[in-house]
Design an enzyme around this catalytic site. Structure first.
Site, PDB file in Angstrom:
ATOM      1  N   ASN A  12     -59.600   9.649  15.569  1.00 12.17           N
ATOM      2  CA  ASN A  12     -59.758  11.107  15.701  1.00 12.17           C
ATOM      3  C   ASN A  12     -59.688  11.417  17.192  1.00 12.17           C
ATOM      4  O   ASN A  12     -60.637  11.182  17.925  1.00 12.17           O
ATOM      5  CB  ASN A  12     -61.120  11.516  15.113  1.00 12.17           C
ATOM      6  N   LYS A  14     -59.561  14.212  18.638  1.00  8.45           N
ATOM      7  CA  LYS A  14     -60.250  15.470  18.982  1.00  8.45           C
ATOM      8  C   LYS A  14     -59.355  16.321  19.901  1.00  8.45           C
ATOM      9  O   LYS A  14     -58.145  16.271  19.771  1.00  8.45           O
ATOM     10  CB  LYS A  14     -61.610  15.167  19.603  1.00  8.45           C
ATOM     11  N   HIS A  98     -65.849  17.485   9.633  1.00 14.76           N
ATOM     12  CA  HIS A  98     -66.384  16.701  10.756  1.00 14.76           C
ATOM     13  C   HIS A  98     -67.637  17.398  11.280  1.00 14.76           C
ATOM     14  O   HIS A  98     -67.720  18.626  11.270  1.00 14.76           O
ATOM     15  CB  HIS A  98     -65.337  16.583  11.864  1.00 14.76           C
ATOM     16  N   GLU A 100     -68.630  18.043  14.132  1.00 14.80           N
ATOM     17  CA  GLU A 100     -68.388  19.049  15.188  1.00 14.80           C
ATOM     18  C   GLU A 100     -67.919  20.367  14.583  1.00 14.80           C
ATOM     19  O   GLU A 100     -68.232  21.443  15.102  1.00 14.80           O
ATOM     20  CB  GLU A 100     -67.377  18.488  16.207  1.00 14.80           C
ATOM     21  N   GLU A 170     -70.693   9.513   8.863  1.00 15.91           N
ATOM     22  CA  GLU A 170     -70.818   9.592  10.314  1.00 15.91           C
ATOM     23  C   GLU A 170     -72.182  10.160  10.680  1.00 15.91           C
ATOM     24  O   GLU A 170     -72.352  11.391  10.718  1.00 15.91           O
ATOM     25  CB  GLU A 170     -69.736  10.511  10.884  1.00 15.91           C
ATOM     26  N   GLY A 176     -70.229   9.832  19.553  1.00 13.18           N
ATOM     27  CA  GLY A 176     -70.019  10.062  20.979  1.00 13.18           C
ATOM     28  C   GLY A 176     -71.242   9.760  21.831  1.00 13.18           C
ATOM     29  O   GLY A 176     -71.293  10.120  23.007  1.00 13.18           O
ATOM     30  N   SER A 216     -69.498   5.885  17.346  1.00 16.58           N
ATOM     31  CA  SER A 216     -69.492   4.896  18.428  1.00 16.58           C
ATOM     32  C   SER A 216     -69.000   3.521  17.979  1.00 16.58           C
ATOM     33  O   SER A 216     -69.550   2.493  18.393  1.00 16.58           O
ATOM     34  CB  SER A 216     -70.876   4.812  19.085  1.00 16.58           C
TER      35      SER A 216
HETATM   36  C1  PEP Z   1     -65.922  10.952  15.537  1.00 13.30           C
HETATM   37  O1  PEP Z   1     -65.871  11.947  16.219  1.00 13.30           O
HETATM   38  O2  PEP Z   1     -65.509  10.975  14.382  1.00 13.30           O
HETATM   39  C2  PEP Z   1     -66.511   9.751  16.142  1.00 13.30           C
HETATM   40  C3  PEP Z   1     -66.924   8.816  15.337  1.00 13.30           C
HETATM   41  O3  PEP Z   1     -66.611   9.709  17.500  1.00 13.30           O
HETATM   42  P1  PEP Z   1     -67.051   8.444  18.403  1.00 13.30           P
HETATM   43  O4  PEP Z   1     -66.306   7.249  17.889  1.00 13.30           O
HETATM   44  O5  PEP Z   1     -66.642   8.813  19.793  1.00 13.30           O
HETATM   45  O6  PEP Z   1     -68.519   8.303  18.251  1.00 13.30           O
END
Ligand code: PEP
Length: 254
Positions: A12, A14, A98, A100, A170, A176, A216
């Site tokens: 992803n 973003k 997601h 976000e 998630e 992040g 992460s």
């Molecule tokens: C995501 O935004 O789906 C995500 C898992 O981000 P990150 O790997 O940076 O934690």
């Protein structure tokens, strides 16, 4: 570790990467991951790079995903992009719900289920995200939150839709932040998600639905996470922005 379900690892990106940067990244991935057959590989660039990335991955093992889409099929919805518009670029997957989007754009479970239905109507496969916040985990509400997100955002989907849906667990506190769920936390949440899917649909759907872990994921933790029995891949944010780290996540997962 060999599982009945094929691993699916998606990047992803973003709101990152100009078209030139996107082509650089996907060119590197295409080269480095050309021999990978054990994993479904997906990249999800921003809308502006979909057209060029789509051409750059022709005849490769990399598939294209989008990061969002409208629940509407067309009309007066300024700034929105429909499923059919994504299909024009040979997009196969679309990330929906997601955290976000839920957090910054107020996306509700009801909206996410309308988007999922619109995606399926256009034969796009949703990568549908769910996950608890830190406060919810600390209050012992993780399973209640996951169940209500699943029941709300999968509302109205048929068994056939579920066969073409990927789920992504998630935990919001791991996205992040550099904090990864422990393998036990991930496995326990994934097993619970599978259990809810069984109760909403049936055991066969639950057995075959792929559940990605996101939060992460890095080359150093991918192997351990992917070796959990109910973890079927990863949704990767930060570490998907570099050829080396995404490639190493994939290679360490096989
Ligand atoms: C995501 O935004 O789906 C995500 C898992 O981000 P990150 O790997 O940076 O934690």
């Amino acid at each position: 570790m060999q599982k009945d379900r094929k691993l699916i690892i998606a990047g992803n990106w973003k709101m990152n990467k100009t078209v030139a940067e996107a082509l650089d990244l996907v060119g590197g991935l295409r080269r480095e991951l050309a021999s990978v057959k054990e994993v479904d590989l997906v990249v999800c660039p921003p809308f502006t790079a979909l057209g060029e990335v789509s051409k750059a991955i022709l005849d490769s093992n990399v598939r294209l995903g989008a990061q969002n889409m409208s629940e509407h099929s067309g009309g007066a919805y300024t700034g929105e992009v429909s499923a059919m518009m994504l299909k024009e670029f040979s997009v196969r997957y679309v990330i929906l719900g997601h955290s976000e989007r839920r957090q910054y754009y107020g996306e509700s479970n009801a909206l996410i289920s309308r988007k999922a239905l619109a995606a399926h109507a256009a034969t796009l496969k949703p990568i549908l995200c769910i996950g608890e916040t830190l406060a919810e985990r600390e209050a012992g509400q993780t399973e209640a939150v996951l169940e209500s997100q699943l029941r709300g955002s999968l509302a109205g989907l048929s068994k056939e839709h579920m066969e073409e849906t990927v789920l992504a667990y998630e935990p919001v506190w791991a996205i992040g932040t550099g904090k990864t769920a422990t393998t036990e936390q991930a496995q326990s949440a994934h097993a619970f998600v599978r259990h809810v899917v069984a109760s909403m649909f049936d055991e066969t759907i639950a057995k075959y639905v792929r559940i990605q872990y996101g939060g992460s994921v890095k080359p150093s933790n991918a192997r351990e996470l992917m070796s959990q029995p109910d973890v079927d891949g990863a949704l990767v944010g930060g570490a998907s922005l570099e050829v080396r780290s995404f490639t190493d996540i994939v290679k360490n997962s096989i």
